[in-house]
Design a protein around this motif. Structure first.
Motif, PDB file in Angstrom:
ATOM      1  N   ALA A   1     -17.787  -3.015  42.408  1.00 37.81           N
ATOM      2  CA  ALA A   1     -18.643  -3.073  41.216  1.00 37.81           C
ATOM      3  C   ALA A   1     -19.048  -4.495  40.870  1.00 37.81           C
ATOM      4  CB  ALA A   1     -17.919  -2.418  40.035  1.00 37.81           C
ATOM      5  N   ASP A   2     -18.111  -5.442  40.929  1.00 33.47           N
ATOM      6  CA  ASP A   2     -18.420  -6.820  40.550  1.00 33.47           C
ATOM      7  C   ASP A   2     -19.354  -7.489  41.548  1.00 33.47           C
ATOM      8  OD1 ASP A   2     -16.805  -6.515  38.365  1.00 33.47           O
ATOM      9  OD2 ASP A   2     -15.024  -7.348  39.349  1.00 33.47           O
ATOM     10  N   VAL A   3     -19.176  -7.167  42.832  1.00 30.52           N
ATOM     11  CA  VAL A   3     -20.022  -7.774  43.863  1.00 30.52           C
ATOM     12  C   VAL A   3     -21.438  -7.215  43.794  1.00 30.52           C
ATOM     13  CG1 VAL A   3     -20.342  -8.061  46.350  1.00 30.52           C
ATOM     14  CG2 VAL A   3     -18.045  -8.163  45.352  1.00 30.52           C
ATOM     15  N   LEU A   4     -21.542  -5.905  43.660  1.00 30.88           N
ATOM     16  CA  LEU A   4     -22.854  -5.255  43.664  1.00 30.88           C
ATOM     17  C   LEU A   4     -23.564  -5.384  42.318  1.00 30.88           C
ATOM     18  CD1 LEU A   4     -21.930  -1.943  45.528  1.00 30.88           C
ATOM     19  CD2 LEU A   4     -23.372  -3.780  46.411  1.00 30.88           C
ATOM     20  N   ASN A   5     -22.779  -5.528  41.252  1.00 30.91           N
ATOM     21  CA  ASN A   5     -23.334  -5.487  39.898  1.00 30.91           C
ATOM     22  C   ASN A   5     -24.055  -4.162  39.652  1.00 30.91           C
ATOM     23  OD1 ASN A   5     -23.707  -6.524  37.308  1.00 30.91           O
ATOM     24  ND2 ASN A   5     -25.693  -7.441  37.833  1.00 30.91           N
ATOM     25  N   LEU A   6     -23.496  -3.112  40.234  1.00 33.16           N
ATOM     26  CA  LEU A   6     -24.027  -1.756  40.057  1.00 33.16           C
ATOM     27  C   LEU A   6     -22.902  -0.899  39.490  1.00 33.16           C
ATOM     28  CD1 LEU A   6     -25.912  -1.268  43.458  1.00 33.16           C
ATOM     29  CD2 LEU A   6     -26.947  -1.748  41.240  1.00 33.16           C
ATOM     30  N   HIS A   7     -23.092  -0.381  38.327  1.00 30.77           N
ATOM     31  CA  HIS A   7     -22.054   0.404  37.670  1.00 30.77           C
ATOM     32  C   HIS A   7     -22.537   1.845  37.495  1.00 30.77           C
ATOM     33  CE1 HIS A   7     -19.710  -3.232  36.762  1.00 30.77           C
ATOM     34  NE2 HIS A   7     -20.889  -3.809  36.560  1.00 30.77           N
ATOM     35  N   LEU A   8     -21.676   2.787  37.820  1.00 35.29           N
ATOM     36  CA  LEU A   8     -22.043   4.198  37.732  1.00 35.29           C
ATOM     37  C   LEU A   8     -21.677   4.760  36.366  1.00 35.29           C
ATOM     38  CD1 LEU A   8     -20.927   5.549  41.224  1.00 35.29           C
ATOM     39  CD2 LEU A   8     -23.067   4.432  40.569  1.00 35.29           C
ATOM     40  N   ASP A   9     -22.627   5.470  35.769  1.00 31.13           N
ATOM     41  CA  ASP A   9     -22.388   6.125  34.488  1.00 31.13           C
ATOM     42  C   ASP A   9     -22.087   7.594  34.758  1.00 31.13           C
ATOM     43  OD1 ASP A   9     -22.299   7.113  31.966  1.00 31.13           O
ATOM     44  OD2 ASP A   9     -24.430   6.844  31.518  1.00 31.13           O
ATOM     45  N   LEU A  10     -20.805   7.943  34.718  1.00 33.15           N
ATOM     46  CA  LEU A  10     -20.375   9.309  34.998  1.00 33.15           C
ATOM     47  C   LEU A  10     -19.851  10.004  33.742  1.00 33.15           C
ATOM     48  CD1 LEU A  10     -18.464   8.536  38.307  1.00 33.15           C
ATOM     49  CD2 LEU A  10     -20.776   9.458  38.087  1.00 33.15           C
ATOM     50  N   THR A  11     -20.201   9.470  32.583  1.00 32.00           N
ATOM     51  CA  THR A  11     -19.647  10.016  31.340  1.00 32.00           C
ATOM     52  C   THR A  11     -20.439  11.190  30.801  1.00 32.00           C
ATOM     53  OG1 THR A  11     -20.958   8.437  30.037  1.00 32.00           O
ATOM     54  CG2 THR A  11     -18.735   7.769  30.709  1.00 32.00           C
ATOM     55  N   LYS A  12     -21.707  11.276  31.183  1.00 29.19           N
ATOM     56  CA  LYS A  12     -22.556  12.314  30.611  1.00 29.19           C
ATOM     57  C   LYS A  12     -22.752  13.440  31.603  1.00 29.19           C
ATOM     58  CE  LYS A  12     -25.178   9.133  27.670  1.00 29.19           C
ATOM     59  NZ  LYS A  12     -26.526   8.608  27.349  1.00 29.19           N
ATOM     60  N   LYS A  13     -22.788  14.645  31.086  1.00 26.39           N
ATOM     61  CA  LYS A  13     -23.127  15.807  31.909  1.00 26.39           C
ATOM     62  C   LYS A  13     -24.612  16.060  31.778  1.00 26.39           C
ATOM     63  CE  LYS A  13     -18.710  18.220  31.862  1.00 26.39           C
ATOM     64  NZ  LYS A  13     -18.039  19.511  31.590  1.00 26.39           N
ATOM     65  N   ARG A  14     -25.275  16.012  32.897  1.00 28.16           N
ATOM     66  CA  ARG A  14     -26.715  16.232  32.903  1.00 28.16           C
ATOM     67  C   ARG A  14     -27.015  17.656  33.356  1.00 28.16           C
ATOM     68  NH1 ARG A  14     -29.482  10.995  31.978  1.00 28.16           N
ATOM     69  NH2 ARG A  14     -27.712   9.584  31.800  1.00 28.16           N
TER      70      ARG A  14
ATOM     71  N   ALA B   1     -16.694  11.762  45.691  1.00 23.87           N
ATOM     72  CA  ALA B   1     -15.601  10.941  45.173  1.00 23.87           C
ATOM     73  C   ALA B   1     -15.418   9.668  45.996  1.00 23.87           C
ATOM     74  CB  ALA B   1     -14.307  11.752  45.163  1.00 23.87           C
ATOM     75  N   GLU B   2     -15.606   9.774  47.307  1.00 22.25           N
ATOM     76  CA  GLU B   2     -15.497   8.592  48.156  1.00 22.25           C
ATOM     77  C   GLU B   2     -16.613   7.597  47.868  1.00 22.25           C
ATOM     78  OE1 GLU B   2     -15.467  10.307  52.015  1.00 22.25           O
ATOM     79  OE2 GLU B   2     -13.373  10.985  51.905  1.00 22.25           O
ATOM     80  N   ILE B   3     -17.815   8.101  47.619  1.00 21.78           N
ATOM     81  CA  ILE B   3     -18.939   7.221  47.268  1.00 21.78           C
ATOM     82  C   ILE B   3     -18.658   6.527  45.937  1.00 21.78           C
ATOM     83  CG2 ILE B   3     -21.370   7.201  46.576  1.00 21.78           C
ATOM     84  CD1 ILE B   3     -21.824   9.438  48.643  1.00 21.78           C
ATOM     85  N   GLN B   4     -18.176   7.287  44.958  1.00 20.40           N
ATOM     86  CA  GLN B   4     -17.856   6.708  43.651  1.00 20.40           C
ATOM     87  C   GLN B   4     -16.761   5.651  43.781  1.00 20.40           C
ATOM     88  OE1 GLN B   4     -18.887  10.983  41.559  1.00 20.40           O
ATOM     89  NE2 GLN B   4     -16.890  10.088  41.176  1.00 20.40           N
ATOM     90  N   ALA B   5     -15.755   5.917  44.637  1.00 21.32           N
ATOM     91  CA  ALA B   5     -14.679   4.942  44.844  1.00 21.32           C
ATOM     92  C   ALA B   5     -15.218   3.666  45.475  1.00 21.32           C
ATOM     93  CB  ALA B   5     -13.590   5.560  45.724  1.00 21.32           C
ATOM     94  N   PHE B   6     -16.182   3.801  46.384  1.00 17.39           N
ATOM     95  CA  PHE B   6     -16.798   2.627  47.006  1.00 17.39           C
ATOM     96  C   PHE B   6     -17.490   1.767  45.950  1.00 17.39           C
ATOM     97  CE2 PHE B   6     -20.834   0.829  48.480  1.00 17.39           C
ATOM     98  CZ  PHE B   6     -20.385  -0.086  49.416  1.00 17.39           C
ATOM     99  N   PHE B   7     -18.271   2.393  45.082  1.00 18.40           N
ATOM    100  CA  PHE B   7     -18.966   1.629  44.040  1.00 18.40           C
ATOM    101  C   PHE B   7     -17.966   1.001  43.063  1.00 18.40           C
ATOM    102  CE2 PHE B   7     -22.783   3.936  45.373  1.00 18.40           C
ATOM    103  CZ  PHE B   7     -23.733   2.934  45.284  1.00 18.40           C
ATOM    104  N   ALA B   8     -16.891   1.708  42.755  1.00 19.38           N
ATOM    105  CA  ALA B   8     -15.891   1.158  41.841  1.00 19.38           C
ATOM    106  C   ALA B   8     -15.201  -0.055  42.452  1.00 19.38           C
ATOM    107  CB  ALA B   8     -14.865   2.240  41.495  1.00 19.38           C
ATOM    108  N   GLU B   9     -14.901   0.017  43.742  1.00 18.55           N
ATOM    109  CA  GLU B   9     -14.220  -1.084  44.424  1.00 18.55           C
ATOM    110  C   GLU B   9     -15.083  -2.343  44.474  1.00 18.55           C
ATOM    111  OE1 GLU B   9     -12.307  -2.066  48.853  1.00 18.55           O
ATOM    112  OE2 GLU B   9     -13.030  -0.055  48.365  1.00 18.55           O
TER     113      GLU B   9
END
Length: 545
Positions: free
Chosen positions: A131-144, A121-129
């Motif tokens: 997101a615009d700078v990194l231009n890296l967006h996490l897709d967490l909508t699908k269950k794999r 969750a902390e890693i996901q929060a880092f990417f969310a914070e």
């Protein structure tokens, strides 16, 4: 400096958290001298305060550093997490990590050993914070899928769920098969019979995992080393398997480091088994064969013809901490918990360790019972002498029992809850783990519910192993033999120590049996040392010592 409506302890924690944040910013800006100031704060020292104020002005004048996609994970994530990502999945940069998350979806973190939900969750929060700078967006909508879908194999070593024996070694016509019309199982071969045996144990429990491991090794050994089906093995074969456990060869086929069961690097063994582990394997496999005989699948149990082999001391008798060693552990934990010179988070960490030691020792719970214990499992009853506290435990084989909880231990539980910034018993949510992480709640956790950061079995085990190493180092110079014993200790030693100390102090065996959840009082009797103690005292009396 005080915060509104905050006590001294909370104010100190907040200030030290700010110091860590400033130290991190200084590191990212390559201001190492400033980082050193905040890494070792001396809040009451005037000289340090002057340096800190100057450093604060420098840091305020510089913009916050921003991450870049190709930067190492270790620059932005906690070092232990970054090392784990690199070692287990070869993830070194933020881009690689984002790609991995998107590949595996919502529960991506389950693919990485010893990475918990809170760290994820902390890693996901880092990417969310960022997101615009990194231009890296996490897709967490699908269950794999929890692991790659790998086909069943029969040409090499593989876990039982992916292994199918060759047709001629399936056991359809094994030489030790009972007449098929009499069989009570819906099983036409050894593989199906093994799965039927495993099915009587709940999937995911320690018992199921242990039994699966042992029968899996036996099945693979029979196929690849003896060229036989399990239902064709004889007593001499079982004697050879006993020798094989002492030195699994060829090593390249059987031995390897820990790996996920779906990993191509998975191997059945980490190395030769200790005598106690080999004995346990033999007991489990013999019990399996007895069950298959009872189900009229096998004609006889090939293990029953083996000679009774000595495996050294019985488990429990040499896995006990004597009262002096136990006192040393408690004394060391108390000293560390009260050491003001330690880093700001360390005393709380040691207070938790001290609580775990006391809780495990006073209850005698198994490892998985410790991690599953919840506040809602505590029950207050009215007894003849007053109020009583009991812990409801769902133990091995889903057998329910109640364990008495002393009033002082209730106080310890409430103190541990305060360290986790949670409400006391009766006010905190019933599903709150009794033993938990010293981290903040996940951001999406409701305010009135327990911290989502509970300790896993692996984390609790490793936490105590690390503490035992420290405590051993503390006593090593004065008593190296005692230190070596402490180094070997594990969570289960606390259960053995509970049983041994209880019997020594005169608690009746029947009560110890019920508290520990033993089915047979013979199991509890391993903690009776009166005969050995009498022999020892007699010899001391003879020699005048």
């Amino acid at each position: 400096m005080y915060l509104d409506d905050a006590g001294v302890a909370q104010t100190r924690r907040t200030v030290l958290t700010l110091c860590r944040t400033l130290a991190r910013k200084a590191e990212l800006l390559d201001l190492l001298s400033d980082a050193a100031i905040w890494q070792q704060p001396h809040l009451g020292n005037a000289d340090w305060i002057d340096k800190a104020l100057a450093s604060l002005d420098r840091l305020k004048s510089k913009p916050a550093p921003l991450p870049k996609p190709d930067e190492p994970c270790g620059r932005w994530l906690p070092s232990p997490v970054a090392v784990r990502l690199a070692q287990t999945e070869n993830l070194h940069t933020l881009t690689q990590l984002a790609d991995f998350v998107n590949q595996h979806g919502q529960r991506w973190w389950t693919q990485i050993p010893r990475l918990g939900q809170t760290s994820a969750a902390e890693i996901q929060a880092f990417f969310a914070e960022h997101a615009d700078v990194l231009n890296l967006h996490l897709d967490l909508t699908k269950k794999r899928p929890a692991h790659p879908s790998l086909p069943a194999v029969s040409s090499g070593i593989a876990p039982i769920e992916r292994f199918r024996p060759p047709e001629h070694l399936s056991g359809q016509s094994g030489s030790n098969r009972a007449p098929a019309p009499r069989c009570l199982l819906d099983a036409g071969n050894d593989f199906e019979a093994i799965l039927a045996w495993l099915s009587i144990y709940d999937t995911g429990t320690p018992t199921h995992r242990t039994y699966r491991k042992e029968i899996e090794r036996f099945l693979l050994w029979a196929i690849f080393e003896r060229g036989k089906a399990i239902s064709s093995l004889t007593t001499p074969d079982c004697a050879e398997f006993r020798r094989f456990l002492e030195d699994p060869q060829p090593a390249e086929r059987w031995i390897g480091p820990s790996a996920q069961r779906w990993s191509p690097q998975w191997k059945p063994f980490k190395g030769p088994l200790k005598p106690s582990s080999a004995r346990q394997a033999e007991v489990i496999l013999s019990a399996c064969c007895d069950w298959l005989v009872g189900q009229r699948y096998l004609d006889s149990n090939p293990f029953s013809g083996l000679n009774k082999r000595g495996y050294g001391r019985r488990q429990g008798t040499d896995r006990i901490l004597s009262p002096p060693l136990w006192d040393h552990l408690i004394d060391y934990a108390e000293r560390q918990a009260g050491a003001s010179a330690l880093a700001n988070h360390k005393p709380a960490d040691y207070r938790r360790t001290l609580f775990i030691l006391r809780f495990a020792y006073q209850t005698g719970l198994r490892l998985h019972e410790l991690t599953k214990a919840r506040l809602g499992d505590l029950e207050r009853l009215s007894g003849y002498d007053g109020e009583q506290w009991w812990l409801n435990v769902l133990g091995k084989g889903k057998v329910h029992r109640q364990v008495p909880i002393a009033p002082r231990l209730i106080d310890d539980i409430n103190a541990h809850l305060r360290d986790r910034q949670l409400k006391p018993i009766g006010y905190a949510a019933p599903d709150t783990p009794i033993i938990g992480k010293l981290r903040k709640r996940l951001k999406d956790a409701p305010e009135d519910q327990a911290s989502a950061a509970l300790l896993s079995e692996s984390a609790l085990y490793q936490k105590l192993k690390g503490f035992f190493e420290e405590a051993a180092d503390d006593i090593n110079q004065a008593d190296p033999i005692a230190a070596e014993k402490i180094r070997r200790a594990s969570t289960h030693w606390l259960r053995h120590t509970h049983g041994s100390h209880a019997v020594y102090k005169g608690v009746p065996l029947e009560i110890v049996r019920d508290n520990l959840g033993h089915k047979n009082i013979a199991t509890t009797s391993i903690y009776v040392h009166s005969d050995k103690d009498s022999r020892y005292k007699a010899i001391l009396g003879m020699t005048g010592d």
